[in-house]
Design a protein around this motif. Structure first.
Motif, PDB file in Angstrom:
ATOM      1  N   PHE A 239      40.526  41.148  39.742  1.00 16.23           N
ATOM      2  CA  PHE A 239      40.570  42.609  39.732  1.00 16.23           C
ATOM      3  C   PHE A 239      41.701  43.170  38.885  1.00 16.23           C
ATOM      4  CE2 PHE A 239      43.925  44.247  42.510  1.00 16.23           C
ATOM      5  CZ  PHE A 239      44.340  43.080  43.123  1.00 16.23           C
ATOM      6  N   ALA A 240      42.834  42.459  38.812  1.00 17.92           N
ATOM      7  CA  ALA A 240      43.967  43.022  38.065  1.00 17.92           C
ATOM      8  C   ALA A 240      43.671  43.126  36.569  1.00 17.92           C
ATOM      9  CB  ALA A 240      45.212  42.182  38.303  1.00 17.92           C
ATOM     10  N   THR A 241      43.112  42.053  35.983  1.00 18.53           N
ATOM     11  CA  THR A 241      42.803  42.087  34.552  1.00 18.53           C
ATOM     12  C   THR A 241      41.780  43.179  34.256  1.00 18.53           C
ATOM     13  OG1 THR A 241      43.085  39.705  34.560  1.00 18.53           O
ATOM     14  CG2 THR A 241      42.132  40.667  32.585  1.00 18.53           C
ATOM     15  N   VAL A 242      40.759  43.228  35.107  1.00 15.73           N
ATOM     16  CA  VAL A 242      39.712  44.223  34.896  1.00 15.73           C
ATOM     17  C   VAL A 242      40.307  45.629  35.003  1.00 15.73           C
ATOM     18  CG1 VAL A 242      37.513  45.100  35.767  1.00 15.73           C
ATOM     19  CG2 VAL A 242      37.949  42.648  35.774  1.00 15.73           C
ATOM     20  N   ARG A 243      41.189  45.821  35.988  1.00 12.74           N
ATOM     21  CA  ARG A 243      41.794  47.135  36.198  1.00 12.74           C
ATOM     22  C   ARG A 243      42.658  47.539  35.004  1.00 12.74           C
ATOM     23  NH1 ARG A 243      43.434  50.960  35.877  1.00 12.74           N
ATOM     24  NH2 ARG A 243      44.149  52.634  37.223  1.00 12.74           N
ATOM     25  N   ILE A 244      43.518  46.616  34.554  1.00 12.88           N
ATOM     26  CA  ILE A 244      44.492  46.980  33.522  1.00 12.88           C
ATOM     27  C   ILE A 244      43.839  47.025  32.136  1.00 12.88           C
ATOM     28  CG2 ILE A 244      46.648  46.315  32.382  1.00 12.88           C
ATOM     29  CD1 ILE A 244      47.486  45.081  35.097  1.00 12.88           C
ATOM     30  N   ILE A 245      43.085  45.981  31.785  1.00 20.68           N
ATOM     31  CA  ILE A 245      42.475  45.943  30.446  1.00 20.68           C
ATOM     32  C   ILE A 245      41.306  46.922  30.363  1.00 20.68           C
ATOM     33  CG2 ILE A 245      41.359  44.461  28.731  1.00 20.68           C
ATOM     34  CD1 ILE A 245      43.861  43.184  28.949  1.00 20.68           C
ATOM     35  N   GLY A 246      40.690  47.203  31.499  1.00 17.60           N
ATOM     36  CA  GLY A 246      39.577  48.159  31.483  1.00 17.60           C
ATOM     37  C   GLY A 246      40.068  49.601  31.521  1.00 17.60           C
ATOM     38  N   GLY A 247      41.368  49.792  31.712  1.00 16.17           N
ATOM     39  CA  GLY A 247      41.916  51.146  31.782  1.00 16.17           C
ATOM     40  C   GLY A 247      41.345  51.952  32.933  1.00 16.17           C
ATOM     41  N   GLY A 248      40.822  51.254  33.952  1.00 19.17           N
ATOM     42  CA  GLY A 248      40.273  51.952  35.114  1.00 19.17           C
ATOM     43  C   GLY A 248      38.843  52.428  34.911  1.00 19.17           C
ATOM     44  N   THR A 249      38.279  52.195  33.714  1.00 19.38           N
ATOM     45  CA  THR A 249      36.931  52.713  33.459  1.00 19.38           C
ATOM     46  C   THR A 249      35.846  51.680  33.737  1.00 19.38           C
ATOM     47  OG1 THR A 249      37.020  52.025  31.151  1.00 19.38           O
ATOM     48  CG2 THR A 249      37.742  54.261  31.642  1.00 19.38           C
ATOM     49  N   ILE A 250      36.244  50.433  34.014  1.00 22.38           N
ATOM     50  CA  ILE A 250      35.268  49.379  34.262  1.00 22.38           C
ATOM     51  C   ILE A 250      35.580  48.743  35.620  1.00 22.38           C
ATOM     52  CG2 ILE A 250      34.454  47.119  33.469  1.00 22.38           C
ATOM     53  CD1 ILE A 250      35.243  48.290  30.585  1.00 22.38           C
TER      54      ILE A 250
ATOM     55  N   SER B 274      27.714  65.041  38.284  1.00 26.50           N
ATOM     56  CA  SER B 274      26.689  64.714  37.291  1.00 26.50           C
ATOM     57  C   SER B 274      27.174  65.115  35.894  1.00 26.50           C
ATOM     58  CB  SER B 274      25.340  65.338  37.652  1.00 26.50           C
ATOM     59  OG  SER B 274      25.297  66.665  37.238  1.00 26.50           O
ATOM     60  N   ILE B 275      27.936  66.209  35.822  1.00 31.15           N
ATOM     61  CA  ILE B 275      28.526  66.592  34.523  1.00 31.15           C
ATOM     62  C   ILE B 275      29.523  65.521  34.072  1.00 31.15           C
ATOM     63  CG2 ILE B 275      30.025  68.264  33.352  1.00 31.15           C
ATOM     64  CD1 ILE B 275      28.818  70.439  35.215  1.00 31.15           C
ATOM     65  N   LEU B 276      30.390  65.099  35.013  1.00 25.49           N
ATOM     66  CA  LEU B 276      31.427  64.124  34.655  1.00 25.49           C
ATOM     67  C   LEU B 276      30.827  62.775  34.278  1.00 25.49           C
ATOM     68  CD1 LEU B 276      34.190  64.879  37.325  1.00 25.49           C
ATOM     69  CD2 LEU B 276      34.133  65.564  34.921  1.00 25.49           C
ATOM     70  N   ILE B 277      29.779  62.363  35.017  1.00 26.93           N
ATOM     71  CA  ILE B 277      29.170  61.061  34.736  1.00 26.93           C
ATOM     72  C   ILE B 277      28.510  61.061  33.359  1.00 26.93           C
ATOM     73  CG2 ILE B 277      27.269  59.518  35.420  1.00 26.93           C
ATOM     74  CD1 ILE B 277      28.187  60.047  38.360  1.00 26.93           C
ATOM     75  N   SER B 278      27.851  62.191  33.009  1.00 18.64           N
ATOM     76  CA  SER B 278      27.249  62.172  31.665  1.00 18.64           C
ATOM     77  C   SER B 278      28.330  62.207  30.586  1.00 18.64           C
ATOM     78  CB  SER B 278      26.207  63.278  31.484  1.00 18.64           C
ATOM     79  OG  SER B 278      26.679  64.478  31.986  1.00 18.64           O
ATOM     80  N   LEU B 279      29.446  62.883  30.868  1.00 14.54           N
ATOM     81  CA  LEU B 279      30.561  62.853  29.910  1.00 14.54           C
ATOM     82  C   LEU B 279      31.115  61.436  29.766  1.00 14.54           C
ATOM     83  CD1 LEU B 279      32.577  66.064  30.861  1.00 14.54           C
ATOM     84  CD2 LEU B 279      31.765  65.515  28.566  1.00 14.54           C
ATOM     85  N   LYS B 280      31.239  60.750  30.887  1.00 13.37           N
ATOM     86  CA  LYS B 280      31.804  59.392  30.822  1.00 13.37           C
ATOM     87  C   LYS B 280      30.866  58.470  30.058  1.00 13.37           C
ATOM     88  CE  LYS B 280      33.872  55.575  33.277  1.00 13.37           C
ATOM     89  NZ  LYS B 280      32.967  54.447  33.452  1.00 13.37           N
ATOM     90  N   LYS B 281      29.560  58.630  30.324  1.00  4.59           N
ATOM     91  CA  LYS B 281      28.591  57.784  29.615  1.00  4.59           C
ATOM     92  C   LYS B 281      28.626  58.047  28.114  1.00  4.59           C
ATOM     93  CE  LYS B 281      25.418  56.425  33.227  1.00  4.59           C
ATOM     94  NZ  LYS B 281      24.320  56.860  34.089  1.00  4.59           N
ATOM     95  N   ALA B 282      28.971  59.293  27.751  1.00  5.79           N
ATOM     96  CA  ALA B 282      29.072  59.624  26.326  1.00  5.79           C
ATOM     97  C   ALA B 282      30.403  59.151  25.739  1.00  5.79           C
ATOM     98  CB  ALA B 282      28.912  61.122  26.139  1.00  5.79           C
ATOM     99  N   GLY B 283      31.262  58.572  26.590  1.00  2.99           N
ATOM    100  CA  GLY B 283      32.514  58.012  26.077  1.00  2.99           C
ATOM    101  C   GLY B 283      33.688  58.970  26.062  1.00  2.99           C
ATOM    102  N   GLN B 284      33.617  60.057  26.858  1.00  8.22           N
ATOM    103  CA  GLN B 284      34.693  61.048  26.849  1.00  8.22           C
ATOM    104  C   GLN B 284      36.028  60.482  27.337  1.00  8.22           C
ATOM    105  OE1 GLN B 284      34.512  63.989  25.581  1.00  8.22           O
ATOM    106  NE2 GLN B 284      36.249  65.137  26.382  1.00  8.22           N
ATOM    107  N   PHE B 285      35.976  59.633  28.390  1.00 10.34           N
ATOM    108  CA  PHE B 285      37.218  59.228  29.043  1.00 10.34           C
ATOM    109  C   PHE B 285      37.673  57.841  28.594  1.00 10.34           C
ATOM    110  CE2 PHE B 285      34.985  62.171  31.880  1.00 10.34           C
ATOM    111  CZ  PHE B 285      35.897  63.214  31.857  1.00 10.34           C
ATOM    112  N   ARG B 286      38.889  57.785  28.084  1.00  4.14           N
ATOM    113  CA  ARG B 286      39.467  56.532  27.626  1.00  4.14           C
ATOM    114  C   ARG B 286      39.947  55.708  28.816  1.00  4.14           C
ATOM    115  NH1 ARG B 286      39.098  52.755  24.152  1.00  4.14           N
ATOM    116  NH2 ARG B 286      40.966  52.049  23.102  1.00  4.14           N
ATOM    117  N   GLY B 287      40.416  56.385  29.831  1.00  9.18           N
ATOM    118  CA  GLY B 287      40.928  55.621  30.967  1.00  9.18           C
ATOM    119  C   GLY B 287      41.175  56.475  32.195  1.00  9.18           C
ATOM    120  N   PHE B 288      41.416  55.788  33.312  1.00  8.08           N
ATOM    121  CA  PHE B 288      41.836  56.432  34.559  1.00  8.08           C
ATOM    122  C   PHE B 288      43.116  55.738  34.967  1.00  8.08           C
ATOM    123  CE2 PHE B 288      37.181  56.587  34.528  1.00  8.08           C
ATOM    124  CZ  PHE B 288      36.998  57.963  34.546  1.00  8.08           C
TER     125      PHE B 288
END
Lengths: 297, 464
Positions: A239-250, B274-288
């Motif tokens: 989970f740590a690699t996925v969390r950090i390298i994925g930037g929280g998006t994966i 649903s707005i946010l999910i379609s934005l994310k699918k379009a690649g809007q967000f680099r990270g959380f």
């Protein structure tokens, strides 16, 4: 009576059953305490009801499983995690096997073998998180690769974002982290091959390619298999690699467990963990079944 | 020379106050009242509790000496922005014999610890948006207002929601004044009572941070959903904060409206997601991002150009001369605030309780208030922020007070509390002074009634 036989056994050449028990006991206690007990606890918690402060012990329900399967998130993530684990395992074989082969069969002196093996181990002297974060200056938008692509070679106008905080980056980092778990067992298997079998093949006129295909490779399979088990299981639980390298998006099942844990929905976290353990057990069972490891070893 | 000497004197006096009055007197006053209030919700009305408080107050002065000064460790759980080394060092110096043990976690992790491991900490360095989730557990104790040393001086922003009578927008959601008071150890009151959920510490008006070299001046939350910035936006991975930012962005962009962003309906959550999910699918967000450091790395590595950000992260990057700005959105700021709550188990140990109260009250004194104010925070006891500047920067305090609290241009270079230059001469704080910034809230960090549904949807969003 038992006491006196134990005394005899420790001094004599043959061990009594009591001594055998004494030898087995520490390992058994260890496994019971640190493997079986936590596993039983996790399964139990997954079957208990959720409360705002954790769980209500011994009030059984299947709600936690209902919650994790309520949307497609968990199942999709589980599928992705399995796919990622298989992919990383395959890549680790492709990269790890040649390294192990070179170390075990091409390097002639044991001194060099050990020296090179230590070099292979070197990344493990660096902290886990540092090894993960170190990918940013390489793969990032302002990293080395993008710098070459944009500034030096000019093949792209914009830095490529997909190199980092992406599935690609996670796969790359996981291969780098875990390839050693593939190299090591293959190396030991190849280093201890029965040289007589190889000699015999050569004497019977086999070409080097044929020797490899028909003698060396099949005999090295137990090492490959052990490597596969290591890498598959480790990547499934990541989970740590996925969390950090994925930037929280994966997500991986591991990051989902962590999410459930912080919500906090401890029964759902336990249910997700139980599912993970179940899938890993099935995966390892399949590997063992198809490879017939016991016959080879 | 003499002015700094007198400053030291004042510091000493305040410290002595913390040690003597704080450790024993205040703590004991609290004890009696707490016994009445306790963790029980058996209808202990605030007036009954107040009577007890008054009665105990009289006893407190005589009994003060009986409470032995606590010697040992106080365990504090909270965020990395608050629980920093200079804070630990300053408190330990001011309070000989007491050592602080900081456990630094993300906001959701802190909540989780407060709920599931209530005996693992003495002090919960929390935020108002955590109150709805944590308070009903009874794991924290109601603190009598009389136990707060500077209660009379708390900014009306924290107690009533408005800095000026009837003026400004208090904002939607878990604003300080809606979560500060308790009627019992398990119930919150949206109007003033004699009990506090925490001794309020810091608060601020937050916005998004952005790379001004790349984007120019920005003043709308809508930028977070601007398709031109595809792949260059990040949000904080905590729905009580990140979802607020996203909601303000979507609303500012004219995509949808909300009745109350602090307490969305399921239908509103569905539409927003649903707005946010379609934005994310379009690649809007680099990270959380989950931690302060991650937010700094996102911005400094050039991976994102605009993101949810905290004031100390902005000030850290500015100190490194990175071209980051903290916006003053025309739609209003996202407010937050917090303070120190005390674990219910501490109630059994009078001397430890006194020490915990002393720690919580210490946050409203010059040194910690100054350390935080020089990173952009405001103290709930507003005067403490200026006192902090006077103490930390005795020769130049007017300049700091002007820039950070009054909205005046910096008359010279301003340092961060760690000695690095962070504000250039002539810069003006985005949004202006305290009254301008804290009089214009859009919404506050919020934990909603539909929180479980939000968590589920947030996971869907992150996995999309």
């Amino acid at each position: 009576m038992g006491g006196s036989s134990a005394v005899v056994a420790t001094t004599g050449p043959r061990r009594s059953p009591l001594t055998t028990v004494a030898w087995i006991l520490p390992g058994t206690i260890w496994l019971l305490l640190f493997l079986i007990a936590p596993l039983v606890m996790i399964i139990l918690v997954s079957l208990w009801e959720r409360t705002p402060v954790g769980f209500a012990a011994f009030s059984f329900s299947l709600d936690a499983y209902g919650r994790i399967f309520e949307t497609s998130v968990f199942l999709d993530t589980l599928k992705n995690t399995i796919f990622r684990s298989l992919l990383v395992t395959a890549l680790c074989i492709l990269i790890g096997y040649p390294i192990a082969f070179y170390l075990a069969r091409c390097v002639k002196t044991i001194k060099f073998q050990i020296a090179l093996f230590i070099v292979v181990l070197a990344p493990f002297w660096v902290a886990y998180v540092v090894r993960i974060i170190a990918w940013l200056p390489v793969l990032g938008r302002q990293g080395v690769i993008n710098y070459f692509l944009v500034e030096v070679l000019g093949v792209v106008d914009e830095p490529i974002s997909a190199l980092f905080y992406s599935t690609f980056a996670i796969t790359l980092a996981l291969v780098q982290l875990y390839v050693l778990f593939m190299v090591t067992p293959i190396f030991f298997q190849l280093a201890t091959l029965d040289e007589a079998a190889i000699e015999a093949a050569r004497d019977l006129g086999a070409t080097p390619g044929k020797v490899f295909r028909e003698v060396i490779f099949p005999l090295s399979l137990p090492g490959v298999l052990i490597g596969c088990i290591f890498v598959f299981v480790l990547v499934m639980g990541e989970f740590a690699t996925v969390r950090i390298i994925g930037g929280g998006t994966i997500q991986s099942v591991g990051t989902l467990v962590n999410d459930y844990y912080t919500i906090p929905d401890l029964p759902a976290a336990a249910a997700a963990a139980t599912m993970l353990v179940a899938v890993m057990t099935v995966g390892v069972a399949i590997l063992l079944r198809f490879s017939k490891i016991r016959e080879v070893v | 020379m003499s002015s700094s000497e007198s400053d030291n004197m004042r510091r000493m006096n305040r410290r002595q106050f913390v040690r003597n009055a704080g450790l024993a007197g205040v703590g004991l006053t609290a004890m009696g009242a707490l016994a009445a209030c306790g963790g029980s919700d058996s209808g202990s009305t605030s007036s009954a509790a107040a009577e007890t408080a008054a009665a105990t107050e009289a006893e407190a002065t005589t009994a003060a000496a009986e409470v032995a000064a606590y010697q040992g460790t106080l365990k504090v759980v909270g965020l990395g922005v608050d629980l920093i080394d200079p804070i630990k060092a300053a408190f330990e110096k001011a309070t000989p014999g007491v050592t602080l043990e900081f456990t630094v976690k993300s906001t959701p992790e802190c909540t989780q610890i407060a709920l599931t491991q209530p005996d693992s900490f003495d002090i919960f360095s929390g935020y108002y948006q955590q109150t709805d989730q944590v308070w009903p557990s009874g794991n924290l104790m109601a603190i009598p207002t009389s136990a707060m040393t500077r209660y009379a001086e708390i900014s009306p922003l924290i107690t009533t929601g408005s800095l000026i009578e009837g003026g400004g927008s208090p904002g939607q959601g878990d604003a300080a004044f809606r979560k500060l008071y308790a009627t019992s150890g398990t119930e919150i009151s949206e109007t003033a009572t004699d009990f506090l959920t925490c001794i309020p510490g810091n608060n601020n008006a937050d916005a998004f941070g952005y790379n001004v070299d790349e984007l120019g001046e920005q003043d709308s939350w809508a930028i977070l959903v601007d398709p031109q910035l595809k792949g260059k936006v990040a949000l904080i991975d905590d729905p009580t904060i990140g979802l607020m930012d996203a909601a303000m962005a979507v609303e500012a962009n004219g995509d949808m409206t909300f009745v109350d962003k602090g307490d969305m309906t399921k239908a509103e959550i569905d539409e927003l997601m649903s707005i946010l999910i379609s934005l994310k699918k379009a690649g809007q967000f680099r990270g959380f991002w989950a931690t302060f450091d991650e937010s700094v790395n996102f911005m400094s590595s050039g991976e994102v150009l605009v993101e949810s950000m905290w004031s100390p992260a902005v000030s850290l990057l500015q100190a490194q001369d990175f071209p980051v700005r903290y916006a003053a959105p025309k739609e209003g700021f996202r407010g937050w605030g917090g303070g120190n709550s005390i674990a219910a188990h501490v109630e059994k140990d009078p001397s430890k309780l006194a020490a915990c109260l002393a720690y919580a009250n210490w946050w409203n004194t010059a040194e910690p208030a100054g350390i935080m104010a020089a990173q952009g925070y405001y103290n709930a006891v507003f005067a403490a922020s200026s006192e902090g500047f006077e103490m930390l920067f005795p020769d130049d305090s007017a300049n700091y007070i002007g820039y950070y609290l009054e909205g005046a241009p910096a008359a010279g270079v301003l340092n961060d509390p760690f000695g690095q230059p962070s504000i250039k001469k002539g810069d003006t704080r985005d949004g202006g002074g305290y009254e301008a910034r804290c009089g214009n809230f859009n919404t506050w960090n919020s934990y909603m009634a539909e929180a479980d549904y939000v968590s589920q949807k947030w996971q869907e969003f992150k996995s999309a």
